[in-house]
Enzyme design. Structure first.
Site, short mmCIF file in Angstrom:
data_model
loop_
_atom_site.label_atom_id
_atom_site.label_comp_id
_atom_site.label_asym_id
_atom_site.label_seq_id
_atom_site.Cartn_x
_atom_site.Cartn_y
_atom_site.Cartn_z
N ASP A 141 -13.10 -2.41 0.12
CA ASP A 141 -13.01 -3.59 -0.75
C ASP A 141 -13.94 -4.72 -0.31
OD1 ASP A 141 -11.46 -3.90 1.57
OD2 ASP A 141 -10.24 -5.44 0.63
N ARG A 144 0.85 -1.20 0.00
CA ARG A 144 0.00 0.00 0.00
C ARG A 144 0.87 1.24 0.00
NH1 ARG A 144 -4.64 -1.35 4.42
NH2 ARG A 144 -5.24 -3.28 3.40
N ASP A 201 -16.44 -2.13 4.06
CA ASP A 201 -15.37 -1.16 3.78
C ASP A 201 -15.05 -1.05 2.28
OD1 ASP A 201 -14.16 -3.65 3.49
OD2 ASP A 201 -12.20 -2.90 4.09
N ASP A 235 -14.37 -6.46 2.53
CA ASP A 235 -14.06 -7.60 3.41
C ASP A 235 -14.39 -7.33 4.88
OD1 ASP A 235 -11.96 -5.86 3.70
OD2 ASP A 235 -10.37 -7.35 3.41
N ARG A 236 -14.46 -6.05 5.27
CA ARG A 236 -14.79 -5.76 6.67
C ARG A 236 -16.29 -5.61 6.86
NH1 ARG A 236 -10.22 -1.74 9.26
NH2 ARG A 236 -8.48 -3.15 8.85
N SER A 244 -7.91 -1.36 0.65
CA SER A 244 -8.95 -1.59 1.65
C SER A 244 -9.68 -0.31 2.02
CB SER A 244 -8.34 -2.27 2.87
OG SER A 244 -9.36 -2.68 3.75
N HIS A 245 -9.59 0.10 3.28
CA HIS A 245 -10.35 1.25 3.76
C HIS A 245 -9.56 2.55 3.66
CE1 HIS A 245 -7.99 -0.73 6.80
NE2 HIS A 245 -7.72 0.48 7.23
N LYS A 257 -11.74 -12.46 4.62
CA LYS A 257 -12.91 -12.08 5.40
C LYS A 257 -13.97 -11.55 4.45
CE LYS A 257 -10.54 -7.89 6.83
NZ LYS A 257 -9.10 -7.94 6.97
C1 G6P Z 1 -5.97 -5.63 7.50
C2 G6P Z 1 -5.94 -7.12 7.50
C3 G6P Z 1 -6.55 -7.64 8.77
C4 G6P Z 1 -5.87 -7.06 9.97
C5 G6P Z 1 -5.83 -5.57 9.89
C6 G6P Z 1 -4.94 -5.05 10.99
O1 G6P Z 1 -7.29 -5.19 7.48
O2 G6P Z 1 -6.66 -7.61 6.41
O3 G6P Z 1 -6.45 -9.02 8.76
O4 G6P Z 1 -6.53 -7.39 11.14
O5 G6P Z 1 -5.31 -5.17 8.64
O6 G6P Z 1 -4.58 -3.76 10.76
P1 G6P Z 1 -3.52 -3.03 11.65
O7 G6P Z 1 -3.56 -1.64 11.11
O8 G6P Z 1 -4.00 -3.14 13.06
O9 G6P Z 1 -2.19 -3.74 11.45
ZN ZN Z 2 -10.79 -4.24 3.49
#
Ligand code: G6P
Ligand code: ZN
Length: 542
Positions: A281, A22, A279, A283-284, A113-114, A378
């Site tokens: 993409d 990212r 979110d 998955d959340r 992702s988000h 997820k």
């Molecule tokens: C992403 C991953 C998740 C993980 C999260 C943690 O969303 O897909 O599996 O729990 O990141 O993020 P962090 O910012 O706490 O490392």
């Molecule tokens: Zn996501």
């Protein structure tokens, strides 16, 4: 067809994090930046030559251009068939599912992702392996190592069809492109996991009983297909369901801070019975009921306790897993069911081997991720459907489901406090906390504590990872976890997870923040936050 071999020099910052590479869109737009990373993947996964590859993304700014580059490089690297979600769209769970369904050797998911999108936002790319799961740490290390040595990449100079032209296209003698509807296969998968007629009856029994917020991101079309077309809900249950390249300037993360407006809709007397949000993409997930957000940790435990309502899980739960910072509410249920509960490091990829080996069928994380073994990512929509199914089966409200659960299993009060720090401050805090683990036991703020640094050995591969977060346990059911976020693109975010277990016969109706206040103070002291960082007020309470 001409294949060009283009000379390049390595970039030093292409180490994929917990969920791929990212970076800012600006960085990705720098000449060779995206190409270098893609070629590093092809060089590290020789199986891709002669095989099928899935490509799709969350539709954010730069998604289409990146997909075109990927297609040209996939052709040049000998991929025989590319399956692309129309317009280069695929939610993360839909992409993972297609990889498995189509027997592909892997998939590229274009998503951050988000993280915010748009020209000034972030972009991301991650590679998922055969079966649809995330790349292992060994593989991402290999890709990173390759990115540091890369000298050239390959690109086919060929005309491409419009990316929304569904159907078969021949790209070269050895490679064809199949553009598919991005939604259908995933909607079919959802239908195979749940009792849609029962959910439809629940949904249609009262207008306005359910709301879904797609946050201007990828799940809009998926939610429309499932909740409106297949379950017969009214179109008005969908909020922000037309995906936008910049997510309308928002931060598409379903949590009480970034989706505060959505949560506020549930504060009124005529609130819907259930709310779900997903979110960037897809998955959340966030689950909301009248007057409250359901903690993702409780959501996971409740799905586990009620898994028999869910046809895809009924009668086949052999084990479950949660990430280490996720509360131990799940452990309590697993114990009652007599099944193992695995504790893995943060990051969905750690669930993959357990899912593949059939050791777990349900897993989740405090970071708003929940899923079953129907897919190797997820799945936001799946979690929302699981809640609809539970409410339909028990014919009860969100509050009733939660309270019955706590009455039976006790409650794990849980909250996460995030602190935005500089990288130096983040390192200093973690170094300070390390001192506690050296001693193992300590007395602080009137508490007797045990301290350790979390390590994990994958029971299937035997691979060990260390330093996955620092845990403090009180002798009275309290737990504090500290770790640095692995998903940010700037500075460091310290995450402090506070949890207090309360037995079923104790008071589980208290105010969360009141119960966790003493642990919050203890956490600041243990991390020496005031001295090391000046500020002690969390930047987000989630
Ligand atoms: C992403 C991953 C998740 C993980 C999260 C943690 O969303 O897909 O599996 O729990 O990141 O993020 P962090 O910012 O706490 O490392
Ligand atoms: Zn996501």
């Amino acid at each position: 067809m001409t294949i060009k071999v283009i000379e390049t020099t390595p970039f030093s910052d292409q180490k994929p994090g917990t969920a791929g590479l990212r970076e800012s869109v600006a960085r990705f737009r720098e000449p060779h930046y995206l190409n270098n990373f893609i070629q590093s993947v092809f060089d590290s996964v020789p199986d891709l030559a002669g095989a099928r590859l899935v490509i799709g993304g969350d539709g954010r700014h730069f998604n289409r251009e990146a997909a075109q580059t990927l297609i040209r490089m996939a052709v040049a690297n000998g991929v025989s068939e590319i399956i692309l979600g129309a317009d280069a769209i695929l939610s993360t769970p839909a992409a993972a599912h297609l990889v498995a369904l189509e027997g592909a050797a892997g998939g590229f998911l274009l998503t951050a992702s988000h993280n915010p999108g748009g020209p000034d936002g972030d972009f991301g790319i991650k590679f998922n392996v055969r079966g649809g799961g995330q790349a292992s740490a060994e593989l991402t290390d290999r890709i990173h190592a390759r990115s540091l040595q890369i000298r050239e990449y390959r690109e086919a100079h060929i005309p491409l069809p419009r990316l929304d032209d569904i159907g078969l296209h021949s790209l070269s003698e050895g490679c064809r492109l199949r553009i598919v509807d991005p939604v259908n296969a995933h909607a079919d998968l959802m239908e195979s996991q749940f009792d849609f007629p029962a959910i439809a009856r629940w949904l249609q029994a009262r207008p306005g009983r359910f709301l879904f917020d797609a946050m201007h991101a990828v799940t809009g079309p998926y939610a429309r297909e499932v909740f409106v077309r297949r379950l017969g809900g009214d179109d008005s249950l969908l909020l922000n369901a037309s995906p936008r390249e910049d997510f309308a300037g928002g931060h598409p993360d379903p949590n009480p801070v970034d989706a505060a407006d959505f949560v506020a809709r549930f504060a009124t007397a005529d609130a819907p019975d259930l709310g779900g949000a997903s979110d960037g993409d897809g998955d959340r997930n966030m689950i909301v009921g009248p007057g409250r957000m359901v903690s993702p940790c409780d959501s996971l435990a409740i799905i586990c306790a009620n898994h028999d309502c869910i046809p895809g899980l009924a009668g086949r739960l052999k084990g479950v897993a949660r990430s280490m910072p996720t509360s131990r509410a799940l452990d309590t249920v697993a114990q009652a069911l007599g099944i193992p509960c695995h504790e893995t490091p943060t990051g969905w990829r750690f669930f993959a081997s357990l899912l593949d080996a059939g050791q777990i069928q349900l897993c989740g994380e405090e970071s708003f991720g929940t899923s079953s073994d129907h897919v190797r990512e997820k799945d936001g929509l799946w979690a929302v459907l699981a809640w609809m199914q539970m409410l339909a089966s028990h014919n009860c409200s969100v509050d009733e489901l939660l309270e019955r659960h706590w009455q039976r299993f006790g409650r794990h009060y849980f909250v996460r406090h995030d602190h935005a720090l500089s990288s130096e401050q983040g390192d200093a805090v973690m170094a300070h906390l390390d001192q506690h683990t050296d001693r193992g036991r300590l007395t602080l703020g009137g508490y007797e504590l045990s301290a350790d640094s979390f390590s994990y050995t994958d029971p299937i591969s035997g691979h060990t990872v260390t330093r996955q977060g620092i845990r403090l346990h009180t002798d009275t059911g309290g737990r504090i976890v500290f770790r640095l976020s692995g998903t940010g693109t700037q500075g460091a975010t310290l995450r402090i997870y506070l949890e207090q277990a309360v037995a079923a016969d104790a008071d589980w109706r208290q105010d969360r923040d009141g119960v966790l206040e003493p642990l919050s103070r203890l956490a600041l002291e243990a991390a020496n936050l005031r001295k090391l960082c000046g500020e002690t007020t969390p930047t987000a309470v989630i």
